[in-house]
Design a protein around this motif. Structure first.
Motif, PDB file in Angstrom:
ATOM      1  N   MET A 101       0.852  -1.160   0.000  1.00 54.59           N
ATOM      2  CA  MET A 101       0.000   0.000   0.000  1.00 54.59           C
ATOM      3  C   MET A 101       0.906   1.232   0.000  1.00 54.59           C
ATOM      4  SD  MET A 101      -3.006   1.212   2.664  1.00 54.59           S
ATOM      5  CE  MET A 101      -2.472   0.012   3.812  1.00 54.59           C
ATOM      6  N   LEU A 102       0.672   2.126  -0.940  1.00 55.46           N
ATOM      7  CA  LEU A 102       1.435   3.356  -1.019  1.00 55.46           C
ATOM      8  C   LEU A 102       0.520   4.513  -0.641  1.00 55.46           C
ATOM      9  CD1 LEU A 102       3.270   2.744  -4.420  1.00 55.46           C
ATOM     10  CD2 LEU A 102       4.128   2.304  -2.119  1.00 55.46           C
ATOM     11  N   ALA A 103       1.067   5.473   0.094  1.00 56.97           N
ATOM     12  CA  ALA A 103       0.279   6.625   0.520  1.00 56.97           C
ATOM     13  C   ALA A 103       1.153   7.866   0.545  1.00 56.97           C
ATOM     14  CB  ALA A 103      -0.306   6.368   1.912  1.00 56.97           C
ATOM     15  N   ARG A 104       0.529   8.994   0.338  1.00 53.27           N
ATOM     16  CA  ARG A 104       1.279  10.258   0.395  1.00 53.27           C
ATOM     17  C   ARG A 104       1.733  10.554   1.818  1.00 53.27           C
ATOM     18  NH1 ARG A 104       1.081  12.707  -4.445  1.00 53.27           N
ATOM     19  NH2 ARG A 104      -0.696  12.293  -5.786  1.00 53.27           N
ATOM     20  N   GLU A 105       0.900  10.244   2.775  1.00 52.94           N
ATOM     21  CA  GLU A 105       1.229  10.442   4.185  1.00 52.94           C
ATOM     22  C   GLU A 105       1.521   9.079   4.800  1.00 52.94           C
ATOM     23  OE1 GLU A 105       1.546  13.432   5.643  1.00 52.94           O
ATOM     24  OE2 GLU A 105       1.099  14.289   3.681  1.00 52.94           O
ATOM     25  N   PRO A 106       2.467   9.010   5.734  1.00 51.99           N
ATOM     26  CA  PRO A 106       2.809   7.706   6.324  1.00 51.99           C
ATOM     27  C   PRO A 106       1.621   7.071   7.037  1.00 51.99           C
ATOM     28  CG  PRO A 106       4.319   9.433   7.059  1.00 51.99           C
ATOM     29  CD  PRO A 106       3.241  10.099   6.280  1.00 51.99           C
ATOM     30  N   ILE A 107       1.523   5.762   6.875  1.00 53.91           N
ATOM     31  CA  ILE A 107       0.529   4.971   7.591  1.00 53.91           C
ATOM     32  C   ILE A 107       1.319   4.114   8.570  1.00 53.91           C
ATOM     33  CG2 ILE A 107      -1.237   3.186   7.406  1.00 53.91           C
ATOM     34  CD1 ILE A 107      -1.665   4.167   4.496  1.00 53.91           C
TER      35      ILE A 107
ATOM     36  N   TRP B 260      12.974   4.995   0.911  1.00 54.73           N
ATOM     37  CA  TRP B 260      11.573   4.850   0.533  1.00 54.73           C
ATOM     38  C   TRP B 260      11.035   3.699   1.345  1.00 54.73           C
ATOM     39  CZ3 TRP B 260       9.633   2.000  -4.313  1.00 54.73           C
ATOM     40  CH2 TRP B 260       8.277   2.213  -4.470  1.00 54.73           C
TER      41      TRP B 260
ATOM     42  N   MET C  68       8.074   1.022   2.574  1.00 55.17           N
ATOM     43  CA  MET C  68       6.832   0.372   2.155  1.00 55.17           C
ATOM     44  C   MET C  68       6.420  -0.608   3.244  1.00 55.17           C
ATOM     45  SD  MET C  68       7.704  -0.383  -1.826  1.00 55.17           S
ATOM     46  CE  MET C  68       9.111  -1.392  -1.436  1.00 55.17           C
TER      47      MET C  68
END
Length: 182
Positions: free
Chosen positions: A76-82, A179, A181
Protein backbone atom coordinates in the motif's frame (compact mmCIF):
# COMPACT_ATOMS: atom_id res chain seq x y z
CA UNK A 1 -12.00 -15.00 -14.44
CA UNK A 2 -9.17 -13.30 -12.57
CA UNK A 3 -6.34 -10.80 -12.64
CA UNK A 4 -3.88 -11.55 -15.50
CA UNK A 5 -1.06 -12.23 -13.03
CA UNK A 6 -3.20 -14.65 -11.00
CA UNK A 7 -4.31 -16.46 -14.16
CA UNK A 8 -0.70 -16.76 -15.32
CA UNK A 9 0.36 -18.18 -11.95
CA UNK A 10 -2.30 -20.91 -12.31
CA UNK A 11 -1.97 -21.58 -16.07
CA UNK A 12 -1.00 -25.27 -15.88
CA UNK A 13 -3.53 -26.11 -13.18
CA UNK A 14 -6.38 -24.42 -15.06
CA UNK A 15 -5.42 -26.34 -18.21
CA UNK A 16 -5.39 -29.64 -16.30
CA UNK A 17 -8.86 -28.82 -14.97
CA UNK A 18 -10.05 -28.38 -18.56
CA UNK A 19 -10.67 -24.66 -18.29
CA UNK A 20 -10.03 -23.33 -21.78
CA UNK A 21 -11.62 -19.89 -21.66
CA UNK A 22 -10.02 -17.37 -19.30
CA UNK A 23 -11.12 -13.78 -18.87
CA UNK A 24 -8.74 -11.23 -17.38
CA UNK A 25 -10.18 -8.56 -15.08
CA UNK A 26 -8.72 -5.77 -12.94
CA UNK A 27 -8.46 -7.71 -9.68
CA UNK A 28 -9.14 -11.12 -8.22
CA UNK A 29 -11.62 -10.00 -5.56
CA UNK A 30 -13.45 -7.99 -8.22
CA UNK A 31 -13.84 -11.17 -10.28
CA UNK A 32 -15.42 -12.94 -7.30
CA UNK A 33 -17.72 -9.97 -6.64
CA UNK A 34 -18.84 -9.85 -10.29
CA UNK A 35 -19.66 -13.57 -10.33
CA UNK A 36 -21.68 -13.24 -7.12
CA UNK A 37 -23.54 -10.10 -8.24
CA UNK A 38 -24.38 -11.55 -11.66
CA UNK A 39 -25.28 -14.94 -10.09
CA UNK A 40 -23.19 -16.72 -12.71
CA UNK A 41 -23.38 -20.51 -12.39
CA UNK A 42 -20.91 -21.55 -15.07
CA UNK A 43 -18.05 -19.18 -14.20
CA UNK A 44 -15.31 -19.31 -11.59
CA UNK A 45 -12.83 -16.82 -10.21
CA UNK A 46 -9.18 -17.20 -9.32
CA UNK A 47 -9.38 -15.37 -6.02
CA UNK A 48 -8.65 -15.68 -2.32
CA UNK A 49 -10.70 -17.73 0.11
CA UNK A 50 -11.56 -14.44 1.84
CA UNK A 51 -13.12 -13.17 -1.42
CA UNK A 52 -15.16 -16.38 -1.66
CA UNK A 53 -16.34 -15.90 1.93
CA UNK A 54 -17.16 -12.20 1.43
CA UNK A 55 -19.24 -12.83 -1.68
CA UNK A 56 -20.84 -16.13 -0.63
CA UNK A 57 -19.11 -18.29 -3.23
CA UNK A 58 -18.15 -21.96 -2.97
CA UNK A 59 -14.45 -22.83 -3.13
CA UNK A 60 -13.98 -25.41 -5.89
CA UNK A 61 -10.21 -25.89 -5.52
CA UNK A 62 -7.51 -24.49 -3.26
CA UNK A 63 -3.79 -23.93 -3.73
CA UNK A 64 -4.09 -23.94 -7.51
CA UNK A 65 -0.89 -21.99 -8.17
CA UNK A 66 1.53 -23.85 -10.44
CA UNK A 67 4.56 -23.08 -8.26
CA UNK A 68 3.93 -24.05 -4.63
CA UNK A 69 6.71 -21.70 -3.51
CA UNK A 70 5.02 -18.75 -5.20
CA UNK A 71 4.41 -15.79 -2.90
CA UNK A 72 2.68 -12.58 -3.90
CA UNK A 73 3.20 -9.49 -1.79
CA UNK A 74 0.80 -6.58 -1.83
CA UNK A 75 1.89 -3.09 -0.92
CA UNK A 76 0.00 0.00 0.00
CA UNK A 77 1.43 3.36 -1.02
CA UNK A 78 0.28 6.62 0.52
CA UNK A 79 1.28 10.26 0.39
CA UNK A 80 1.23 10.44 4.18
CA UNK A 81 2.81 7.71 6.32
CA UNK A 82 0.53 4.97 7.59
CA UNK A 83 1.93 3.68 10.85
CA UNK A 84 1.33 -0.05 11.21
CA UNK A 85 0.38 -1.67 14.50
CA UNK A 86 2.71 -3.79 16.63
CA UNK A 87 0.17 -6.44 17.69
CA UNK A 88 1.15 -8.87 14.91
CA UNK A 89 4.26 -9.62 12.85
CA UNK A 90 5.01 -7.19 10.04
CA UNK A 91 7.46 -7.17 7.20
CA UNK A 92 8.64 -3.75 6.08
CA UNK A 93 10.40 -3.03 2.79
CA UNK A 94 12.65 -0.06 2.17
CA UNK A 95 14.67 1.23 -0.76
CA UNK A 96 17.71 3.43 -0.23
CA UNK A 97 20.89 4.60 -1.88
CA UNK A 98 24.23 5.34 -0.25
CA UNK A 99 27.01 7.83 -0.66
CA UNK A 100 30.11 6.18 -2.11
CA UNK A 101 32.74 5.11 0.39
CA UNK A 102 34.21 2.19 2.28
CA UNK A 103 31.95 0.64 4.88
CA UNK A 104 28.81 2.58 3.91
CA UNK A 105 26.74 -0.54 3.26
CA UNK A 106 28.03 -2.14 6.47
CA UNK A 107 26.99 0.96 8.44
CA UNK A 108 23.55 0.94 6.80
CA UNK A 109 22.89 -2.70 7.63
CA UNK A 110 24.30 -2.37 11.14
CA UNK A 111 21.53 0.04 12.14
CA UNK A 112 19.13 -2.90 11.83
CA UNK A 113 20.83 -6.15 12.71
CA UNK A 114 23.71 -5.26 15.00
CA UNK A 115 22.29 -2.33 16.93
CA UNK A 116 18.60 -3.23 17.23
CA UNK A 117 18.36 -6.97 16.56
CA UNK A 118 15.94 -6.43 13.66
CA UNK A 119 15.98 -9.46 11.38
CA UNK A 120 16.76 -8.67 7.73
CA UNK A 121 14.97 -11.15 5.47
CA UNK A 122 15.98 -9.95 2.01
CA UNK A 123 18.46 -7.64 0.35
CA UNK A 124 18.97 -6.81 -3.32
CA UNK A 125 20.97 -4.16 -5.10
CA UNK A 126 20.30 -2.70 -8.53
CA UNK A 127 22.01 0.04 -10.49
CA UNK A 128 20.23 3.36 -9.99
CA UNK A 129 18.30 4.09 -13.22
CA UNK A 130 18.57 7.86 -12.89
CA UNK A 131 22.27 7.82 -12.01
CA UNK A 132 23.68 4.54 -13.33
CA UNK A 133 27.24 5.71 -13.86
CA UNK A 134 29.38 8.20 -11.98
CA UNK A 135 32.86 9.26 -13.03
CA UNK A 136 35.36 9.90 -10.26
CA UNK A 137 38.52 11.82 -11.08
CA UNK A 138 41.16 10.91 -8.50
CA UNK A 139 44.05 12.43 -10.45
CA UNK A 140 44.65 9.20 -12.35
CA UNK A 141 45.38 9.15 -16.07
CA UNK A 142 41.94 7.60 -16.68
CA UNK A 143 38.93 8.53 -14.55
CA UNK A 144 37.28 5.72 -12.55
CA UNK A 145 33.68 4.84 -13.33
CA UNK A 146 31.36 3.76 -10.50
CA UNK A 147 27.75 2.62 -10.51
CA UNK A 148 25.33 4.16 -8.01
CA UNK A 149 23.07 1.50 -6.52
CA UNK A 150 19.65 1.27 -4.95
CA UNK A 151 19.39 -1.22 -2.11
CA UNK A 152 16.11 -3.04 -1.49
CA UNK A 153 15.85 -4.42 2.05
CA UNK A 154 13.04 -6.30 3.80
CA UNK A 155 13.03 -6.56 7.57
CA UNK A 156 10.77 -8.05 10.23
CA UNK A 157 9.38 -5.11 12.17
CA UNK A 158 6.43 -2.77 12.17
CA UNK A 159 7.04 0.92 11.59
CA UNK A 160 5.16 1.45 14.87
CA UNK A 161 8.07 -0.29 16.61
CA UNK A 162 10.43 2.32 18.12
CA UNK A 163 13.41 0.13 17.13
CA UNK A 164 12.39 0.33 13.47
CA UNK A 165 11.81 4.08 13.68
CA UNK A 166 15.22 4.58 15.30
CA UNK A 167 16.89 2.37 12.68
CA UNK A 168 15.46 4.47 9.85
CA UNK A 169 16.46 7.68 11.62
CA UNK A 170 20.01 6.38 11.89
CA UNK A 171 19.93 5.25 8.28
CA UNK A 172 19.03 8.77 7.16
CA UNK A 173 22.18 10.06 8.81
CA UNK A 174 24.45 7.88 6.63
CA UNK A 175 22.63 7.76 3.30
CA UNK A 176 20.88 9.80 0.62
CA UNK A 177 17.32 8.58 0.19
CA UNK A 178 14.91 6.10 1.81
CA UNK A 179 11.57 4.85 0.53
CA UNK A 180 9.52 2.90 3.08
CA UNK A 181 6.83 0.37 2.15
CA UNK A 182 4.99 -1.23 5.11
Amino acid sequence: MGHPQALAQCEQTLTKLGIDHREAVDDTAGAAKYIAEQKLQDTGAVASSLAAQLYGLDILAENIQDDTDNVTRFMMLAREPIIARTDKPFKTSIVFSLEEGPGQLFKALAVFAALRKINLTKMESRPHNKRPLRVADDNCSTPLKHFDYLFYVDFEASMADPNAQNALSNLKVIQVMTWVMP
